[in-house]
Design a protein around this motif. Structure first.
Motif, PDB file in Angstrom:
ATOM      1  N   SER A 245       6.120  11.967   8.516  1.00 57.79           N
ATOM      2  CA  SER A 245       5.462  12.677   9.606  1.00 57.79           C
ATOM      3  C   SER A 245       4.507  11.744  10.346  1.00 57.79           C
ATOM      4  CB  SER A 245       4.681  13.867   9.049  1.00 57.79           C
ATOM      5  OG  SER A 245       3.547  13.411   8.328  1.00 57.79           O
ATOM      6  N   PRO A 246       4.150  12.079  11.575  1.00 61.65           N
ATOM      7  CA  PRO A 246       3.165  11.269  12.296  1.00 61.65           C
ATOM      8  C   PRO A 246       1.828  11.171  11.552  1.00 61.65           C
ATOM      9  CG  PRO A 246       4.324  12.659  13.836  1.00 61.65           C
ATOM     10  CD  PRO A 246       4.746  13.099  12.456  1.00 61.65           C
ATOM     11  N   ALA A 247       1.395  12.249  10.934  1.00 61.60           N
ATOM     12  CA  ALA A 247       0.139  12.206  10.177  1.00 61.60           C
ATOM     13  C   ALA A 247       0.257  11.241   8.997  1.00 61.60           C
ATOM     14  CB  ALA A 247      -0.248  13.598   9.692  1.00 61.60           C
ATOM     15  N   ALA A 248       1.391  11.278   8.322  1.00 55.08           N
ATOM     16  CA  ALA A 248       1.610  10.362   7.197  1.00 55.08           C
ATOM     17  C   ALA A 248       1.688   8.923   7.694  1.00 55.08           C
ATOM     18  CB  ALA A 248       2.885  10.740   6.444  1.00 55.08           C
ATOM     19  N   ALA A 249       2.319   8.714   8.847  1.00 54.46           N
ATOM     20  CA  ALA A 249       2.422   7.363   9.397  1.00 54.46           C
ATOM     21  C   ALA A 249       1.041   6.805   9.730  1.00 54.46           C
ATOM     22  CB  ALA A 249       3.307   7.373  10.642  1.00 54.46           C
ATOM     23  N   PHE A 250       0.161   7.638  10.274  1.00 48.39           N
ATOM     24  CA  PHE A 250      -1.198   7.174  10.548  1.00 48.39           C
ATOM     25  C   PHE A 250      -1.895   6.799   9.241  1.00 48.39           C
ATOM     26  CE2 PHE A 250      -5.762   7.791  10.897  1.00 48.39           C
ATOM     27  CZ  PHE A 250      -6.047   6.888  11.913  1.00 48.39           C
ATOM     28  N   GLU A 251      -1.723   7.609   8.212  1.00 45.44           N
ATOM     29  CA  GLU A 251      -2.332   7.301   6.917  1.00 45.44           C
ATOM     30  C   GLU A 251      -1.778   5.998   6.349  1.00 45.44           C
ATOM     31  OE1 GLU A 251      -4.956   8.689   5.334  1.00 45.44           O
ATOM     32  OE2 GLU A 251      -5.139   9.764   7.221  1.00 45.44           O
ATOM     33  N   VAL A 252      -0.490   5.750   6.557  1.00 40.51           N
ATOM     34  CA  VAL A 252       0.112   4.487   6.117  1.00 40.51           C
ATOM     35  C   VAL A 252      -0.587   3.313   6.804  1.00 40.51           C
ATOM     36  CG1 VAL A 252       2.203   3.059   6.268  1.00 40.51           C
ATOM     37  CG2 VAL A 252       2.347   5.413   5.422  1.00 40.51           C
ATOM     38  N   LEU A 253      -0.735   3.400   8.118  1.00 42.30           N
ATOM     39  CA  LEU A 253      -1.421   2.322   8.847  1.00 42.30           C
ATOM     40  C   LEU A 253      -2.842   2.133   8.330  1.00 42.30           C
ATOM     41  CD1 LEU A 253      -0.321   3.008  12.532  1.00 42.30           C
ATOM     42  CD2 LEU A 253       0.494   1.187  11.022  1.00 42.30           C
ATOM     43  N   ARG A 254      -3.535   3.238   8.105  1.00 35.17           N
ATOM     44  CA  ARG A 254      -4.913   3.184   7.620  1.00 35.17           C
ATOM     45  C   ARG A 254      -4.978   2.519   6.241  1.00 35.17           C
ATOM     46  NH1 ARG A 254      -8.085   5.818   4.411  1.00 35.17           N
ATOM     47  NH2 ARG A 254      -6.525   7.362   3.863  1.00 35.17           N
ATOM     48  N   GLU A 255      -4.074   2.919   5.360  1.00 34.79           N
ATOM     49  CA  GLU A 255      -4.054   2.343   4.017  1.00 34.79           C
ATOM     50  C   GLU A 255      -3.725   0.853   4.050  1.00 34.79           C
ATOM     51  OE1 GLU A 255      -1.730   4.460   1.118  1.00 34.79           O
ATOM     52  OE2 GLU A 255      -2.445   6.385   1.889  1.00 34.79           O
ATOM     53  N   VAL A 256      -2.760   0.466   4.860  1.00 36.78           N
ATOM     54  CA  VAL A 256      -2.420  -0.950   4.970  1.00 36.78           C
ATOM     55  C   VAL A 256      -3.628  -1.725   5.473  1.00 36.78           C
ATOM     56  CG1 VAL A 256      -0.959  -2.653   6.141  1.00 36.78           C
ATOM     57  CG2 VAL A 256       0.048  -0.533   5.270  1.00 36.78           C
ATOM     58  N   SER A 257      -4.328  -1.179   6.434  1.00 38.63           N
ATOM     59  CA  SER A 257      -5.540  -1.807   6.949  1.00 38.63           C
ATOM     60  C   SER A 257      -6.559  -2.010   5.831  1.00 38.63           C
ATOM     61  CB  SER A 257      -6.129  -0.938   8.066  1.00 38.63           C
ATOM     62  OG  SER A 257      -7.400  -1.394   8.445  1.00 38.63           O
ATOM     63  N   GLN A 258      -6.786  -0.974   5.055  1.00 36.10           N
ATOM     64  CA  GLN A 258      -7.782  -1.041   3.978  1.00 36.10           C
ATOM     65  C   GLN A 258      -7.384  -2.007   2.870  1.00 36.10           C
ATOM     66  OE1 GLN A 258      -8.183   3.052   2.835  1.00 36.10           O
ATOM     67  NE2 GLN A 258      -9.887   3.375   4.253  1.00 36.10           N
ATOM     68  N   HIS A 259      -6.083  -2.082   2.579  1.00 35.25           N
ATOM     69  CA  HIS A 259      -5.625  -2.899   1.459  1.00 35.25           C
ATOM     70  C   HIS A 259      -5.263  -4.330   1.835  1.00 35.25           C
ATOM     71  CE1 HIS A 259      -4.779   1.190  -0.349  1.00 35.25           C
ATOM     72  NE2 HIS A 259      -5.707   0.652  -1.100  1.00 35.25           N
ATOM     73  N   THR A 260      -5.488  -4.700   3.076  1.00 38.97           N
ATOM     74  CA  THR A 260      -5.265  -6.085   3.507  1.00 38.97           C
ATOM     75  C   THR A 260      -6.586  -6.637   4.026  1.00 38.97           C
ATOM     76  OG1 THR A 260      -4.481  -5.310   5.666  1.00 38.97           O
ATOM     77  CG2 THR A 260      -2.789  -5.846   4.016  1.00 38.97           C
ATOM     78  N   ASP A 261      -7.572  -6.633   3.152  1.00 41.15           N
ATOM     79  CA  ASP A 261      -8.915  -7.156   3.461  1.00 41.15           C
ATOM     80  C   ASP A 261      -9.515  -6.501   4.696  1.00 41.15           C
ATOM     81  OD1 ASP A 261      -8.846  -8.902   1.264  1.00 41.15           O
ATOM     82  OD2 ASP A 261      -7.777 -10.408   2.443  1.00 41.15           O
ATOM     83  N   ASN A 262      -9.293  -5.181   4.829  1.00 39.06           N
ATOM     84  CA  ASN A 262      -9.829  -4.414   5.957  1.00 39.06           C
ATOM     85  C   ASN A 262      -9.442  -5.001   7.315  1.00 39.06           C
ATOM     86  OD1 ASN A 262     -11.048  -2.182   4.676  1.00 39.06           O
ATOM     87  ND2 ASN A 262     -12.746  -3.488   4.049  1.00 39.06           N
ATOM     88  N   THR A 263      -8.184  -5.433   7.407  1.00 39.88           N
ATOM     89  CA  THR A 263      -7.650  -5.873   8.694  1.00 39.88           C
ATOM     90  C   THR A 263      -7.783  -4.703   9.669  1.00 39.88           C
ATOM     91  OG1 THR A 263      -6.049  -7.247   7.541  1.00 39.88           O
ATOM     92  CG2 THR A 263      -5.603  -6.781   9.858  1.00 39.88           C
ATOM     93  N   GLU A 264      -8.186  -4.978  10.892  1.00 35.75           N
ATOM     94  CA  GLU A 264      -8.355  -3.901  11.862  1.00 35.75           C
ATOM     95  C   GLU A 264      -7.063  -3.118  12.043  1.00 35.75           C
ATOM     96  OE1 GLU A 264     -10.007  -5.061  15.593  1.00 35.75           O
ATOM     97  OE2 GLU A 264     -11.651  -6.156  14.653  1.00 35.75           O
ATOM     98  N   LEU A 265      -7.200  -1.812  12.181  1.00 37.42           N
ATOM     99  CA  LEU A 265      -6.049  -0.932  12.357  1.00 37.42           C
ATOM    100  C   LEU A 265      -5.208  -1.370  13.552  1.00 37.42           C
ATOM    101  CD1 LEU A 265      -4.768   1.702  11.231  1.00 37.42           C
ATOM    102  CD2 LEU A 265      -6.039   2.901  13.000  1.00 37.42           C
ATOM    103  N   GLN A 266      -5.855  -1.742  14.624  1.00 36.78           N
ATOM    104  CA  GLN A 266      -5.153  -2.212  15.823  1.00 36.78           C
ATOM    105  C   GLN A 266      -4.277  -3.427  15.507  1.00 36.78           C
ATOM    106  OE1 GLN A 266      -5.131  -0.802  18.863  1.00 36.78           O
ATOM    107  NE2 GLN A 266      -3.925  -2.401  19.840  1.00 36.78           N
ATOM    108  N   SER A 267      -4.789  -4.326  14.699  1.00 38.26           N
ATOM    109  CA  SER A 267      -4.040  -5.524  14.324  1.00 38.26           C
ATOM    110  C   SER A 267      -2.821  -5.166  13.472  1.00 38.26           C
ATOM    111  CB  SER A 267      -4.954  -6.496  13.574  1.00 38.26           C
ATOM    112  OG  SER A 267      -4.240  -7.639  13.186  1.00 38.26           O
ATOM    113  N   ILE A 268      -2.990  -4.228  12.551  1.00 41.46           N
ATOM    114  CA  ILE A 268      -1.858  -3.774  11.737  1.00 41.46           C
ATOM    115  C   ILE A 268      -0.808  -3.136  12.645  1.00 41.46           C
ATOM    116  CG2 ILE A 268      -1.118  -2.166   9.927  1.00 41.46           C
ATOM    117  CD1 ILE A 268      -2.655  -4.646   8.877  1.00 41.46           C
ATOM    118  N   ALA A 269      -1.251  -2.325  13.592  1.00 42.01           N
ATOM    119  CA  ALA A 269      -0.317  -1.690  14.525  1.00 42.01           C
ATOM    120  C   ALA A 269       0.443  -2.737  15.339  1.00 42.01           C
ATOM    121  CB  ALA A 269      -1.071  -0.731  15.445  1.00 42.01           C
ATOM    122  N   GLU A 270      -0.252  -3.763  15.787  1.00 40.42           N
ATOM    123  CA  GLU A 270       0.408  -4.837  16.537  1.00 40.42           C
ATOM    124  C   GLU A 270       1.429  -5.559  15.671  1.00 40.42           C
ATOM    125  OE1 GLU A 270      -2.894  -7.160  17.936  1.00 40.42           O
ATOM    126  OE2 GLU A 270      -3.432  -5.661  19.444  1.00 40.42           O
TER     127      GLU A 270
END
Length: 78
Positions: free
Chosen positions: A17-42
């Protein structure tokens, strides 16, 4: 805008779901040394265009998608 597009990619590729996809991006951001969400999206958008994912992002993305799928899947009785 890029975050929304990355959410769309994750929805299309992983069937979440879109909500789950946002959570995925957020989690990846948090678990990669707090890489900015925008950077993960890019990074996800570059991947959608054929570039490889950096290994730490790939690992975290796979793990986060698996967690979301498990949470979205109702338990079977029995």
């Amino acid at each position: 805008m890029t975050v929304d597009r990355a959410i769309g990619v994750l929805v299309a590729v992983h069937g979440i779901s879109p909500a789950a996809a946002f959570e995925v991006l957020r989690e990846v951001s948090q678990h990669t040394d707090n890489t900015e969400l925008q950077s993960i999206a890019e990074t996800v958008m570059a991947w959608a265009s054929g570039q490889p994912l950096p290994e730490p992002v790939r690992q975290e993305l796979d793990a986060a998608v698996q967690r979301r799928r498990q949470e979205d899947t109702p338990e079977q009785p029995g």
